[in-house]
Design an enzyme around this catalytic site. Sequence first.
Site, PDB file in Angstrom:
ATOM      1  CD  GLU A  40     -15.666  48.552  10.202  1.00 37.75           C
ATOM      2  OE1 GLU A  40     -16.381  48.429  11.199  1.00 37.75           O
ATOM      3  OE2 GLU A  40     -14.624  47.867  10.015  1.00 37.75           O
ATOM      4  CE  LYS A 106     -18.407  45.450  12.842  1.00 40.66           C
ATOM      5  NZ  LYS A 106     -17.174  46.213  13.187  1.00 40.66           N
ATOM      6  CB  CYS A 150     -15.129  44.830  10.071  1.00 38.59           C
ATOM      7  SG  CYS A 150     -13.410  44.845  10.660  1.00 38.59           S
TER       8      CYS A 150
END
Length: 270
Positions: A40, A106, A150
Amino acid sequence: MRIALAQISSTPDPAANLVEVRKRTTEAAESGARLVVFPEATQCCFGVPLGPVAESLDGAWASEVRAIAAEAGVTVVVGMFTPADDGRVANTLLVTGAGVETSYDKIHLYDAFGFAESDTVAAGSEPVVVEVPDAEGPGTDPVVVGLSTCYDVRFPGLYQRLADDGATVLLVPASWGAGPGKRAQWEVLVRARALDTGTYVVACDQADPTTAGREHGKGPTGIGFSAVTGPRGEVVASLGAEPGLLVVDVDPASVADVRAQLPVLSNRRF
């Protein structure tokens, strides 16, 4: 499938980070990897204004990543920031190369441990799986790969959805925040998501910036310890805190056997 995890430490300079993407992609291709996973925020580290950094998926930065992937003949997954409609940015994974072209925004934003990612980042809404070629030439079956980023790793429902959609390999590019107990949480969560789904989990974090002569700063900038976990929850291979390239062979075909032995997906009630 041979997968490479490029554990780098991004700087605030997207051009400098592209140099690292080219270097690590070339090394991965020379090792025989078909899929190269970067963390990321590869485009630019957290802790600086992201609006001026964000570019569209057809912009110069992403286009150069495409060129790098095409030159190496591999599929590259890389974290970047793209403009959102409301003035914020999206935390985006670009997946490109070897006939593959898609992206993922995300879904779960890191509003935790005193950091509010949602102040500057707009959440995505759609889970994404993509077919990645395992080898060149006709007659080879692609591998279905699920995308996440993440903080997503704390939400098992997303990974079960990706497995339901056919994924046998789940990617977790990350820029994990440092702090007490955070390494233990990272390692447990990566293994847990593999056990939740009977799937390989490929978790590529940013290297600890202090191992590359920089500081953690204000945002989550990585702790290292990238890892590949097998469908039984075992750690197949891992790195330490410093930058490095981890090349691992995984067997997506084995996922069916593991899921038959421990059918958590079909046994679940909720």
